[in-house]
Enzyme design. Structure first.
Site, PDB file in Angstrom:
ATOM      1  N   ASP A  51       0.726  -1.194  -0.075  1.00 13.62           N
ATOM      2  CA  ASP A  51       0.026   0.260   0.053  1.00 13.62           C
ATOM      3  C   ASP A  51       0.909   0.990  -0.062  1.00 13.62           C
ATOM      4  O   ASP A  51       2.146   1.138   0.155  1.00 13.62           O
ATOM      5  CB  ASP A  51      -0.941  -0.098   1.077  1.00 13.62           C
ATOM      6  CG  ASP A  51      -2.082   0.852   0.984  1.00 13.62           C
ATOM      7  OD1 ASP A  51      -1.935   1.853  -0.088  1.00 13.62           O
ATOM      8  OD2 ASP A  51      -3.117   0.744   1.610  1.00 13.62           O
TER       9      ASP A  51
HETATM   10  C1  BGC Z   1      -5.052   3.432   0.112  1.00 12.30           C
HETATM   11  C2  BGC Z   1      -5.328   2.408  -1.000  1.00 12.30           C
HETATM   12  C3  BGC Z   1      -5.044   3.068  -2.298  1.00 12.30           C
HETATM   13  C4  BGC Z   1      -3.566   3.791  -2.330  1.00 12.30           C
HETATM   14  C5  BGC Z   1      -3.313   4.523  -3.414  1.00 12.30           C
HETATM   15  C6  BGC Z   1      -3.684   4.048   0.098  1.00 12.30           C
HETATM   16  O1  BGC Z   1      -3.846   5.089   0.923  1.00 12.30           O
HETATM   17  O2  BGC Z   1      -5.173   2.666   1.321  1.00 12.30           O
HETATM   18  O3  BGC Z   1      -6.496   1.505  -0.848  1.00 12.30           O
HETATM   19  O4  BGC Z   1      -5.265   2.180  -3.417  1.00 12.30           O
HETATM   20  O5  BGC Z   1      -3.578   4.663  -1.162  1.00 12.30           O
HETATM   21  O6  BGC Z   1      -4.251   5.462  -3.733  1.00 12.30           O
END
Ligand code: BGC
Length: 670
Positions: free
Chosen positions: A222
């Site tokens: 993530d």
């Molecule tokens: C979120 C993800 C997301 C990623 C990219 C993160 O903060 O937890 O779900 O895909 O950001 O935007």
């Protein structure tokens, strides 16, 4: 040359520096390419409710939890295909969704991005969703692996969960995404699981996902969700997003010198990205690009999902549907504008959002709509034939990076009670990403509908249901308890003294780590309520219709290790309707640690008025098995198969004697 061979050939021509470089992303949403070798960058974007981009126009779909409430594999496939087509058209290669973290506590700020509380329901829907996406020539990313079931200081929460619970509940939708849908990407979560960060766990990634499940795709972190270089690289994770932090080139070189990893480990990780890139290029050659601007039909897909996902929770004395020409007092914060989405990475900027107020007039132009501005709330409420009280949360209050309360804000509860006391009939519409506490007012009102987050056009589906143009068929993908404390997992999930809502916290490690104990084990959601015989306000699987159905002719036949369950559903009313029939399994008594009943299958069909439809549900061996001593086992005994309209509305029962079996999960989970 196929994708694998091409990737291997490219790897063979790369310098070591180039390989290290491939292990991290760039410019927030890109992988790095190798221009010298013609390896292109992949572009990514979020995801949970459609394409999220500041510039590109995209359809805002109903939230994933609304999709779960459809209980429809067909809608899941359509939703995935429409999202995939929008990404493809926009030149984006990787969808950063779907999310399948199970709904564990009502408070989780991201519940709206997920597929409800039951692993079997989530797995059954995520598979067609992913297939729909990937058939359009873009990769899906199943996320967030794993046990990211709350968002309160998610980067320091340590989910303490036993192995059986992980296997039977929290892993299951991910495993189905890998084995049954061949998902191309997986994203790890921010939190720790049993003391290790999910993205830094060799046990979770190498041993389980890569070796045991034989995942052939790419595992990414993530965003900013890796902290410790050595465990991050030895976990088996392939790609750090959005940029090198743990996978800093100098740190990787040092780890090689110190023998923490070998050059071959770096090769193996870089190869995954090359393979993904080559695979996506291959898919895009095979599958023509729809190459259209905003794809008009997608509003239709979004509308269908909303029509089947809105849940009619209560309809006292058949107050709904309304007659044309009704005078409605539309009050509450969600009337106009109606929130389309929760907040954070899922929030698609809607192109053409429809509010509840606009939709009611569009669907029934004869409606006389009174608003609070026309003479005040009390005057509107007392003049109208019916009050439509639209309450709930929005993307500010319910969002990524924090949690929200179970109870509605006090002024909204006050408004509902005022309407109930003043108006002739009161219909409450809840706009939220999950269950809310309704106990203090549910008995006082005539009807309750759950709209979830409706996307840009779901309010129209609500109006169609209010006026009977559409017969509601959504069913709850979660249990709604009378009080938050009745939910097995709700109490004590925050450190003592912590305040629930704060400024969203995305990636800070400021507060000290704290433990979230999954003490309820496999007794989560309705399983806990059943075991303790707690009556929920609205049960898992519950949802009313404007017609009524009779169930009959149940047969249960073993077919190899599967069970084939057939029965008929007859529509006794004068409206056509779609009915989701649910199949639950009760294990042989007495199996001390078994849940009283668990969902093992379901089917949804259109049943025309006055007709019967034959339902057939195939129950997978994995749905029946439990994780015992390191393997899947089906204990011998007499099982009861229950078929019902909800987990608390069982209509048919049959017993079946099954022999002890060890279940091998080779190709598929479902
Ligand atoms: C979120 C993800 C997301 C990623 C990219 C993160 O903060 O937890 O779900 O895909 O950001 O935007």
């Amino acid at each position: 040359m196929n994708a694998g061979a091409r990737a291997a050939e490219q790897l063979g021509r790369m310098t070591f520096e180039e390989k290290i470089d491939l292990l991290s992303g760039v410019e927030n949403m890109y992988t790095k390419g190798v221009p010298r070798l013609g390896v292109r960058r992949l572009r990514m974007a979020d995801a949970s409710m459609g394409l999220r981009d500041e510039v590109i126009e995209a359809t805002a779909f109903p939230a994933s939890i609304a999709l779960a409430a459809t209980w429809s594999r067909d809608r899941a496939r359509d939703y995935g295909a429409a999202v995939g087509e929008e990404f493809r058209t926009a030149g984006i290669d990787v969808v950063l969704g779907p999310g399948v973290n199970l709904y564990r506590v009502h408070q989780c700020g991201r519940n709206f991005e997920y597929l409800g509380e039951d692993p079997w329901l989530a797995a059954s829907l995520v598979v067609p969703y992913i297939r729909g996406v990937q058939e359009k020539g873009v990769a899906a990313t199943v996320k967030h692996f794993v046990c990211n079931n709350t968002d309160w200081h998610r980067c320091v929460s340590n989910s303490i969960v036993d192995e059986r619970t992980l296997r039977e509940l929290y892993f299951l939708p991910f495993e189905a995404a890998v084995r049954d849908a061949s998902v191309l990407c997986m994203m790890t979560s921010y939190n720790l699981v049993n003391g290790e960060y999910a993205g830094e766990s060799r046990r979770l990634l190498s041993d389980l996902v890569l070796d045991e499940w034989r995942f052939g795709g790419l595992i990414m972190s993530d965003w900013g969700g890796l902290w410790n270089p050595a465990p991050a690289i030895t976990s088996g994770l392939h790609l750090e997003m959005p940029e090198a932090k743990a996978f800093d080139a100098a740190a990787i070189r040092t780890m090689i010198e110190e023998g923490v990893i070998s050059q071959a480990d770096v090769d193996a990780r870089a190869l995954r990205l090359l393979e993904l890139t080559a695979r996506i290029e291959e898919l895009q050659l095979e599958i023509p690009n729809p190459n259209r601007g905003r794809i008009e039909e997608h509003a239709g897909v979004a509308l269908e999902v909303a029509r089947e996902g809105i849940v009619l929770l209560k309809n006292g004395e058949g107050v709904l549907p309304l007659e044309a020409g009704t005078t409605i007092a539309a009050v509450g914060p969600a009337v106009d504008p109606t929130p389309t989405s929760g907040g954070g990475a899922a929030a698609v900027k809607p192109v053409d959002p429809v509010s509840i107020a606009e939709a009611v007039i569009a669907v029934c132009p004869d409606t006389c709509l009174l608003r609070e501005a026309d003479g005040g709330t009390d005057e509107a409420l007392s003049k109208a034939d019916a009050a439509l009280v639209c309450v709930g949360f929005n993307g500010e209050r319910e969002r990524e990076g924090c949690d929200r309360p179970y109870a509605l804000p006090a002024d909204q509860v006050e408004l509902i009670r005022r309407a109930a006391a003043t108006a002739r009939r009161t219909i409450v519409v809840v706009v939220a990403g999950g269950g809310v506490e309704m106990t203090d007012w549910a008995d006082e009102v005539d009807a309750i509908l759950h709209l979830w987050y409706p996307g840009e056009i779901g309010a129209r589906a609500l109006a169609e249901i209010l006026y009977g143009e559409v017969n509601p068929s959504g069913k709850l993908p979660v249990s709604i308890e009378r009080r938050s404390r009745e939910r097995a997992s709700s109490p004590n999930y925050l450190p003592s003294g912590a305040e629930l809502y704060e400024k969203p916290d995305y990636v800070s490690q400021d507060p000290p780590p704290y433990e979230v104990r999954y003490a309820e084990g496999v007794f989560a959601g309705y399983r806990h309520l059943d075991a303790l015989e707690i009556e929920p306000l609205f049960a898992f699987g519950h949802g009313l219709s404007y017609t009524s159905y009779t169930y009959g002719h149940l047969r249960v036949e073993p077919e190899g290790e599967r069970l084939v369950v057939t029965f008929t559903v007859t529509n006794d009313g004068d409206r056509d309707g779609k009915e989701t029939a649910q199949v639950y399994l009760k294990p042989p008594a007495p199996l001390a640690d078994s849940v009283p009943r668990r969902l093992v299958g379901f089917a949804k069909h259109l049943v025309p008025s006055g007709n019967s439809v034959e339902y057939r549900v195939e129950v997978s061996p994995r749905a029946i098995a439990s994780w015992v001593e390191g393997g899947w086992r089906r204990p011998a005994g007499r099982y009861t198969v229950e078929v019902g309209a909800s987990s608390r509305d069982v209509r048919l029962e049959a017993e079946v004697e099954l022999a002890e079996a060890r279940i091998k999960t080779d190709g598929r989970v479902l």
